[in-house]
Design an enzyme around this catalytic site. Structure first.
Site, PDB file in Angstrom:
ATOM      1  N   LYS A 263      11.455  42.047  65.501  1.00 39.01           N
ATOM      2  CA  LYS A 263      10.393  42.091  64.494  1.00 39.01           C
ATOM      3  C   LYS A 263      10.068  40.694  63.989  1.00 39.01           C
ATOM      4  O   LYS A 263       8.892  40.361  63.771  1.00 39.01           O
ATOM      5  CB  LYS A 263      10.775  42.997  63.330  1.00 39.01           C
ATOM      6  CG  LYS A 263       9.636  43.083  62.313  1.00 39.01           C
ATOM      7  CD  LYS A 263       9.656  44.310  61.450  1.00 39.01           C
ATOM      8  CE  LYS A 263       8.341  44.422  60.670  1.00 39.01           C
ATOM      9  NZ  LYS A 263       8.332  45.569  59.736  1.00 39.01           N
TER      10      LYS A 263
ATOM     11  N   HIS B 254       2.551  55.264  64.929  1.00 42.23           N
ATOM     12  CA  HIS B 254       2.184  55.423  63.525  1.00 42.23           C
ATOM     13  C   HIS B 254       0.838  56.111  63.315  1.00 42.23           C
ATOM     14  O   HIS B 254       0.650  56.782  62.292  1.00 42.23           O
ATOM     15  CB  HIS B 254       2.190  54.057  62.820  1.00 42.23           C
ATOM     16  CG  HIS B 254       3.572  53.528  62.556  1.00 42.23           C
ATOM     17  ND1 HIS B 254       4.473  53.281  63.563  1.00 42.23           N
ATOM     18  CD2 HIS B 254       4.199  53.207  61.402  1.00 42.23           C
ATOM     19  CE1 HIS B 254       5.602  52.826  63.032  1.00 42.23           C
ATOM     20  NE2 HIS B 254       5.455  52.774  61.722  1.00 42.23           N
TER      21      HIS B 254
ATOM     22  N   ARG C  41       0.570  37.201  39.376  1.00 42.52           N
ATOM     23  CA  ARG C  41      -0.009  36.696  40.630  1.00 42.52           C
ATOM     24  C   ARG C  41       1.045  36.281  41.652  1.00 42.52           C
ATOM     25  O   ARG C  41       0.800  35.460  42.521  1.00 42.52           O
ATOM     26  CB  ARG C  41      -0.983  35.547  40.359  1.00 42.52           C
ATOM     27  CG  ARG C  41      -2.173  35.968  39.500  1.00 42.52           C
ATOM     28  CD  ARG C  41      -3.241  34.905  39.450  1.00 42.52           C
ATOM     29  NE  ARG C  41      -4.385  35.389  38.687  1.00 42.52           N
ATOM     30  CZ  ARG C  41      -4.567  35.207  37.390  1.00 42.52           C
ATOM     31  NH1 ARG C  41      -3.642  34.552  36.697  1.00 42.52           N
ATOM     32  NH2 ARG C  41      -5.629  35.665  36.783  1.00 42.52           N
TER      33      ARG C  41
ATOM     34  N   HIS D 246       1.437  59.005  61.043  1.00 40.21           N
ATOM     35  CA  HIS D 246       0.913  59.045  59.674  1.00 40.21           C
ATOM     36  C   HIS D 246       0.075  60.297  59.432  1.00 40.21           C
ATOM     37  O   HIS D 246       0.060  60.837  58.321  1.00 40.21           O
ATOM     38  CB  HIS D 246       0.077  57.797  59.387  1.00 40.21           C
ATOM     39  CG  HIS D 246       0.908  56.590  59.080  1.00 40.21           C
ATOM     40  ND1 HIS D 246       0.355  55.335  58.931  1.00 40.21           N
ATOM     41  CD2 HIS D 246       2.231  56.423  58.877  1.00 40.21           C
ATOM     42  CE1 HIS D 246       1.318  54.464  58.666  1.00 40.21           C
ATOM     43  NE2 HIS D 246       2.457  55.104  58.624  1.00 40.21           N
TER      44      HIS D 246
ATOM     45  N   LYS E  13       5.048  43.437  54.591  1.00 37.01           N
ATOM     46  CA  LYS E  13       4.062  44.473  54.297  1.00 37.01           C
ATOM     47  C   LYS E  13       4.563  45.285  53.111  1.00 37.01           C
ATOM     48  O   LYS E  13       5.649  45.854  53.142  1.00 37.01           O
ATOM     49  CB  LYS E  13       3.858  45.393  55.500  1.00 37.01           C
ATOM     50  CG  LYS E  13       2.921  44.833  56.549  1.00 37.01           C
ATOM     51  CD  LYS E  13       2.600  45.895  57.580  1.00 37.01           C
ATOM     52  CE  LYS E  13       1.573  45.400  58.577  1.00 37.01           C
ATOM     53  NZ  LYS E  13       1.244  46.435  59.591  1.00 37.01           N
TER      54      LYS E  13
ATOM     55  N   ARG F  51       1.000  41.841  66.074  1.00 42.18           N
ATOM     56  CA  ARG F  51       1.756  42.640  65.100  1.00 42.18           C
ATOM     57  C   ARG F  51       1.362  44.109  65.150  1.00 42.18           C
ATOM     58  O   ARG F  51       2.157  44.988  64.789  1.00 42.18           O
ATOM     59  CB  ARG F  51       1.567  42.074  63.692  1.00 42.18           C
ATOM     60  CG  ARG F  51       2.426  42.788  62.664  1.00 42.18           C
ATOM     61  CD  ARG F  51       2.555  42.031  61.366  1.00 42.18           C
ATOM     62  NE  ARG F  51       3.431  42.751  60.442  1.00 42.18           N
ATOM     63  CZ  ARG F  51       3.926  42.233  59.333  1.00 42.18           C
ATOM     64  NH1 ARG F  51       3.634  40.988  58.989  1.00 42.18           N
ATOM     65  NH2 ARG F  51       4.718  42.949  58.558  1.00 42.18           N
TER      66      ARG F  51
ATOM     67  N   HIS G 155       9.613  59.643  57.408  1.00 34.95           N
ATOM     68  CA  HIS G 155       8.776  58.681  58.120  1.00 34.95           C
ATOM     69  C   HIS G 155       9.287  58.427  59.541  1.00 34.95           C
ATOM     70  O   HIS G 155       8.505  58.434  60.496  1.00 34.95           O
ATOM     71  CB  HIS G 155       8.724  57.364  57.348  1.00 34.95           C
ATOM     72  CG  HIS G 155       7.968  56.288  58.064  1.00 34.95           C
ATOM     73  ND1 HIS G 155       6.604  56.359  58.299  1.00 34.95           N
ATOM     74  CD2 HIS G 155       8.379  55.112  58.622  1.00 34.95           C
ATOM     75  CE1 HIS G 155       6.204  55.287  58.955  1.00 34.95           C
ATOM     76  NE2 HIS G 155       7.267  54.515  59.168  1.00 34.95           N
TER      77      HIS G 155
ATOM     78  N   GLU H 299      -1.483  40.339  60.901  1.00 37.46           N
ATOM     79  CA  GLU H 299      -2.024  41.320  61.839  1.00 37.46           C
ATOM     80  C   GLU H 299      -3.485  41.030  62.181  1.00 37.46           C
ATOM     81  O   GLU H 299      -4.368  41.878  62.048  1.00 37.46           O
ATOM     82  CB  GLU H 299      -1.877  42.737  61.258  1.00 37.46           C
ATOM     83  CG  GLU H 299      -1.836  43.824  62.313  1.00 37.46           C
ATOM     84  CD  GLU H 299      -1.403  45.167  61.752  1.00 37.46           C
ATOM     85  OE1 GLU H 299      -2.263  46.063  61.679  1.00 37.46           O
ATOM     86  OE2 GLU H 299      -0.221  45.310  61.398  1.00 37.46           O
TER      87      GLU H 299
ATOM     88  N   ASN I 176       2.964  49.175  65.243  1.00 36.95           N
ATOM     89  CA  ASN I 176       2.455  50.451  64.768  1.00 36.95           C
ATOM     90  C   ASN I 176       2.542  51.553  65.823  1.00 36.95           C
ATOM     91  O   ASN I 176       1.962  52.632  65.637  1.00 36.95           O
ATOM     92  CB  ASN I 176       0.993  50.303  64.310  1.00 36.95           C
ATOM     93  CG  ASN I 176       0.866  49.421  63.087  1.00 36.95           C
ATOM     94  OD1 ASN I 176       1.633  49.531  62.139  1.00 36.95           O
ATOM     95  ND2 ASN I 176      -0.097  48.509  63.109  1.00 36.95           N
TER      96      ASN I 176
ATOM     97  N   GLU J  41      12.931  53.967  64.591  1.00 41.18           N
ATOM     98  CA  GLU J  41      12.343  52.627  64.529  1.00 41.18           C
ATOM     99  C   GLU J  41      13.128  51.638  65.393  1.00 41.18           C
ATOM    100  O   GLU J  41      12.558  50.663  65.900  1.00 41.18           O
ATOM    101  CB  GLU J  41      12.292  52.137  63.076  1.00 41.18           C
ATOM    102  CG  GLU J  41      11.318  52.888  62.196  1.00 41.18           C
ATOM    103  CD  GLU J  41       9.865  52.449  62.388  1.00 41.18           C
ATOM    104  OE1 GLU J  41       9.589  51.623  63.284  1.00 41.18           O
ATOM    105  OE2 GLU J  41       9.005  52.936  61.641  1.00 41.18           O
TER     106      GLU J  41
END
Length: 365
Positions: free
Chosen positions: A226, A248, A120, A252, A142, A241, A266, A236, A245, A184
């Protein structure tokens, strides 16, 4: 050393940036590890860096264990996650221990997710070795793996306890990987910092050629940007935030069509996606065509794809839009798009009809 604080209350942590830091990483990790051994998860591509890291830990009296994963996006999978978690349990990792993720974004995302679910939640330290991971995925918490339906659809928010960035490790990185990370870097200028975009136009060639001062400046600036955005919207939820993206949603879809493989890295997909986002914004009257052209010119000058054709992805517009429908940020049947009123003026638009995007992609081919 440049230190950037990611201010998240009790989950706050530092990002330390300094050339040569990898050889002294043990000194930074020791206060977290105490007398416990440290497990390093890395891929085979960073064996030399792993040896340096292990030596730095031994120098401060910390024992190490290593778990090796296969290089590449395919390691962000259920099978690799299971293997890593089983290995951590077999090594007796406790909730209070810290696992080190050494490598690029794939390793960082995988280890972050593994430690989020291990007992956990246990601690982890990011030691990113690619430019893309240094300026993006290692900061912000993330974590996750890919699923059959798309990229990063399974994961958790799990902040690292420390991020150690050594720009010198980029000297061993192939130019294609540096270029992918540079996409990026530029993204932060496109979001809300036109002055930084102009800096990239003037200094990008030097950065890509290996100029250490340019790389260190760009990394520190990107990490600070960032950290500011993550501190304002860690999970987010308020839209801030989501600006990260940019590129993206289009990107993606291109990655999915390329099978999340080395056919399209990427960062290359993000560059193409940013180019498409600005081209769509210009085509729909949201921003001036000159702004979109300036973005495309920077990508071309940097050896990066500026749109659909340059990405090398052969797919119908309908198929790319179908990939977009699986976007994890979708809500109420709508997919949020990051579009722009100009360079440094990115915004979130939840009203874009996918039919319009499909028509636009038909012209972008």
């Amino acid at each position: 050393m440049t230190t950037v604080s990611v201010a998240l209350g009790e989950r706050s942590y530092d990002v330390r940036i300094e050339p040569g830091l990898l050889a002294r990483a043990g000194e930074a990790i020791a206060p977290l590890a105490g007398t416990r051994p440290v497990v390093i998860v890395a891929d085979a591509n960073v064996a030399a860096h792993r040896a340096t890291l292990e030596a730095s830990l031994r120098a401060v009296g910390i024992a190490t264990h290593a778990i090796e994963v296969a290089p590449g996006e395919a390691s962000k999978s259920w099978a690799t996650l299971e293997r890593v978690v089983d290995a951590l349990l077999a090594l007796g990792v406790e909730r209070g221990d810290h696992v080190v993720a050494l490598g690029g974004g794939v390793v960082g995302d995988l280890v972050g997710f593994a430690t989020a679910i291990m007992k956990r939640g246990c601690g982890f330290v990011q030691v990113p070795t690619t430019l893309l991971a240094q300026v993006d995925s290692s900061v912000g918490g993330k974590t996750g793996i890919n699923a059959r339906a798309g990229k990063n659809l399974v994961g958790a928010f799990h902040q690292p306890r420390l991020v150690l960035i050594d720009p010198d490790v980029l000297d061993t990185l192939p130019l294609r990987q540096v270029r992918a990370g540079y996409a990026e870097v530029v993204k932060y200028g496109l979001i809300d910092d036109p002055a930084f975009f102009a800096w990239c136009e003037a200094n990008g060639a030097a950065l890509l050629a290996g100029d250490g001062a340019a790389r260190t400046h760009a990394i520190a600036h990107a990490v600070a940007a960032k950290a500011r955005i993550v501190a304002a919207d860690e999970f987010e939820t308020n839209g801030t935030r989501a600006l990260l993206n940019l590129g993206h949603t289009f990107g993606h879809a291109l990655e999915a069509e390329a099978g999340f493989s080395d056919r399209l890295l990427h960062g290359e997909a993000v560059a193409a996606g940013c180019g498409l986002a600005f081209a769509y914004s210009a085509a729909t009257g949201r921003c001036a065509p000159e702004e979109a052209a300036r973005v495309a010119a920077l990508w071309r000058a940097s050896g990066l794809p500026d749109g659909l054709a340059a990405s090398g992805v052969q797919a119908t517009p309908a198929r790319l839009v179908e990939h977009m429908r699986h976007d994890k940020k979708g809500s109420g049947g709508r997919i949020p798009f990051l579009l722009a009123h100009g360079i440094g003026r990115t915004y979130l638009d939840r009203t874009v009809p996918l039919e319009d995007v499909e028509r636009f992609l038909a012209t972008a081919r």
